[in-house]
Scaffold this motif. Sequence first.
Motif, PDB file in Angstrom:
ATOM      1  N   SER A 159     -33.780  38.888  95.055  1.00 45.61           N
ATOM      2  CA  SER A 159     -34.022  38.484  93.405  1.00 45.61           C
ATOM      3  C   SER A 159     -32.803  39.327  92.632  1.00 45.61           C
ATOM      4  O   SER A 159     -32.784  40.303  92.922  1.00 45.61           O
ATOM      5  N   LEU A 160     -32.093  38.353  92.036  1.00 44.67           N
ATOM      6  CA  LEU A 160     -31.212  38.981  91.083  1.00 44.67           C
ATOM      7  C   LEU A 160     -31.862  39.914  89.871  1.00 44.67           C
ATOM      8  O   LEU A 160     -31.156  40.290  88.859  1.00 44.67           O
ATOM      9  N   LEU A 161     -33.158  39.787  89.835  1.00 39.65           N
ATOM     10  CA  LEU A 161     -33.897  40.789  88.746  1.00 39.65           C
ATOM     11  C   LEU A 161     -33.882  42.065  89.230  1.00 39.65           C
ATOM     12  O   LEU A 161     -34.929  42.758  88.630  1.00 39.65           O
ATOM     13  N   LYS A 162     -33.454  42.376  90.367  1.00 41.83           N
ATOM     14  CA  LYS A 162     -33.793  43.925  90.891  1.00 41.83           C
ATOM     15  C   LYS A 162     -33.197  44.664  90.075  1.00 41.83           C
ATOM     16  O   LYS A 162     -31.885  44.479  89.375  1.00 41.83           O
ATOM     17  N   GLY A 163     -33.776  45.694  89.320  1.00 41.80           N
ATOM     18  CA  GLY A 163     -33.016  46.854  88.508  1.00 41.80           C
ATOM     19  C   GLY A 163     -33.095  46.147  86.936  1.00 41.80           C
ATOM     20  O   GLY A 163     -32.567  46.915  85.973  1.00 41.80           O
ATOM     21  N   LYS A 164     -33.697  45.041  86.813  1.00 40.27           N
ATOM     22  CA  LYS A 164     -33.621  44.308  85.423  1.00 40.27           C
ATOM     23  C   LYS A 164     -34.779  44.481  84.452  1.00 40.27           C
ATOM     24  O   LYS A 164     -34.616  43.986  83.345  1.00 40.27           O
ATOM     25  N   VAL A 165     -35.914  45.282  84.767  1.00 41.93           N
ATOM     26  CA  VAL A 165     -36.905  45.510  84.226  1.00 41.93           C
ATOM     27  C   VAL A 165     -36.654  46.354  82.904  1.00 41.93           C
ATOM     28  O   VAL A 165     -36.009  47.325  82.856  1.00 41.93           O
ATOM     29  N   GLY A 166     -37.086  45.773  81.566  1.00 48.71           N
ATOM     30  CA  GLY A 166     -36.562  46.192  80.459  1.00 48.71           C
ATOM     31  C   GLY A 166     -35.326  45.578  79.718  1.00 48.71           C
ATOM     32  O   GLY A 166     -34.985  45.959  78.658  1.00 48.71           O
ATOM     33  N   GLU A 167     -34.513  45.003  80.492  1.00 50.55           N
ATOM     34  CA  GLU A 167     -33.251  44.341  80.096  1.00 50.55           C
ATOM     35  C   GLU A 167     -33.908  42.973  79.619  1.00 50.55           C
ATOM     36  O   GLU A 167     -34.794  42.170  79.968  1.00 50.55           O
ATOM     37  N   THR A 168     -32.877  42.387  78.750  1.00 47.59           N
ATOM     38  CA  THR A 168     -32.939  40.671  78.202  1.00 47.59           C
ATOM     39  C   THR A 168     -32.266  39.973  79.296  1.00 47.59           C
ATOM     40  O   THR A 168     -31.365  40.120  79.930  1.00 47.59           O
ATOM     41  N   ILE A 169     -33.249  39.134  79.886  1.00 43.63           N
ATOM     42  CA  ILE A 169     -32.823  38.065  80.684  1.00 43.63           C
ATOM     43  C   ILE A 169     -32.872  36.480  80.333  1.00 43.63           C
ATOM     44  O   ILE A 169     -32.481  35.851  80.988  1.00 43.63           O
ATOM     45  N   ALA A 170     -33.543  36.631  78.943  1.00 43.00           N
ATOM     46  CA  ALA A 170     -33.492  35.109  78.500  1.00 43.00           C
ATOM     47  C   ALA A 170     -33.313  35.200  77.043  1.00 43.00           C
ATOM     48  O   ALA A 170     -33.134  36.090  76.381  1.00 43.00           O
ATOM     49  N   SER A 171     -33.615  33.827  76.527  1.00 43.63           N
ATOM     50  CA  SER A 171     -33.439  33.789  74.941  1.00 43.63           C
ATOM     51  C   SER A 171     -34.788  34.521  74.359  1.00 43.63           C
ATOM     52  O   SER A 171     -35.723  34.478  74.785  1.00 43.63           O
ATOM     53  N   PRO A 172     -34.626  34.609  72.820  1.00 40.79           N
ATOM     54  CA  PRO A 172     -35.849  35.090  72.274  1.00 40.79           C
ATOM     55  C   PRO A 172     -36.998  34.113  72.016  1.00 40.79           C
ATOM     56  O   PRO A 172     -37.853  34.585  71.758  1.00 40.79           O
ATOM     57  N   ALA A 173     -36.469  32.985  72.194  1.00 39.21           N
ATOM     58  CA  ALA A 173     -37.822  31.976  72.390  1.00 39.21           C
ATOM     59  C   ALA A 173     -38.466  31.773  73.581  1.00 39.21           C
ATOM     60  O   ALA A 173     -39.543  31.185  73.528  1.00 39.21           O
ATOM     61  N   TYR A 174     -38.103  32.676  74.627  1.00 35.76           N
ATOM     62  CA  TYR A 174     -38.936  32.384  75.977  1.00 35.76           C
ATOM     63  C   TYR A 174     -39.565  33.675  76.073  1.00 35.76           C
ATOM     64  O   TYR A 174     -39.223  34.705  76.314  1.00 35.76           O
ATOM     65  N   THR A 175     -40.986  33.395  76.436  1.00 36.93           N
ATOM     66  CA  THR A 175     -41.908  34.375  76.866  1.00 36.93           C
ATOM     67  C   THR A 175     -42.610  33.582  77.884  1.00 36.93           C
ATOM     68  O   THR A 175     -43.212  32.699  77.900  1.00 36.93           O
TER      69      THR A 175
END
Length: 448
Positions: free
Chosen positions: A258-274
């Motif tokens: 998964s390309l989300l490795k190490g990405k916790v805490g980072e912005t991965i999507a638009s502010p509209a997306y929860t």
Amino acid sequence: MEMKQFQTTLLTAAKEAGFQEAEMYYENSTSFNCKIFEGAIDSYETSEEGGVGFRGLFDGKMGYAYTEKLEEASIAYLIDQAKENAMILDEDDGTTIFEGSDNYNTFTYYNEALEQVPTEKKIALIQSIEQKVLNYDPRITSVNYCLYQDFSEEKMLANDQGLSLNEKQNGLIIFVSAIAKEGEEIKSGMAIKLSRDFNELDAETIAKEAAEEALAQLGEQSIPSKKYPIIMRHDASASLLATFTPIFSAENTQKNQSLLKGKVGETIASPAYTVVDDPYHPLSLWGTNFDGEGVATKKQTIVEAGQLKTLFHNRKTAKKDQVETTANAQKSSYKGTLSVGPINLYIEPGTKSREELIGNLQEGVFITDLAGLHSGVNPISGDFSVAASGFYIKDGKIDVPIKQMTVAGNYFDYLKHVEAVGTDLQFAPGGYGSPSLYIKELSVTVDD
């Protein structure tokens, strides 16, 4: 053998056989489904399946075994098989038995009244739905699928640490697919209804949805192939979310899948997306108060206003990442080993109706269905190219249905291109939900 006696005998025997820790997981499920064609029963099936899964820590390694038979002879079999499986492991994988959470939610996923609905009443309902679809419009030529299915499941988890949990759930699904024909053109439309309450079902409403979906597809036209702003309808959006859910698994990040490795805490999507995982959401048929390890579940935000807050963890992946488990340990069945996955994963609704989202576009494409999601998707890179059905948007209104098209993009870019989120949250079978989304752009290729 009575279940409580089986549980006590198994866990005692496991301790005597040298297991340092032991756990028993019991599951029993029943289902009924009936399909109608031209007023008659086309298929009819009732089924029951269940058994016991056992896992135990032997010589520092976790062994697994399962059986369908709740009898005294199965106890020795489970212990011997789990011991053999533990012994062939090269090393300790870090898995242990959980002693239990301090508190558990008592949300109910079971409706006793659903179990009491007579079979004749279920069959009469789908016969009525089929007939109402056929009577809706002369262009509706047939109903190629009209299915009623209900299910009931009971599960229990107990271990030698003193933990003992049990839970029941049930629900029903209706699936209807209608065929519309005009000239040489043939199109289909479907309706899906999920519920735990048989009495809330309305044959007229379900039939109308399926018929109108099919009729709306007639008169398809081609549009130029290019990048368009997209309104992704709630069900199409939910199916895309389900396909790419593995990117949020800590099990996959730890395997570099998964390309989300190490990405916790980072912005991965638009502010509209929860994105939220809610075990207790009332719109879904699925849910649980404890995960596959017996950890108390909780509602939690996975992505908040574009920021990745957490990945899905069980106790093993959490230990490796030095974080707390998110109570997302999964068991596919009593036969399965533990994995990681969501319970009820959905995109949080916004403040604009679907009509408002469409009304904001001078030109765009309204996607109502995606096909080929398993063959045209790469969950690791995020690339996708899949067949789609939908409509051309012109001057803020639905204009015409579009000929067979392909939509393509990258899911990680897609997340950043969410411009707005609708209010029409709905759940699909499987526990994935979404409202309609306004996506800045995707490549659309239309057949000539």
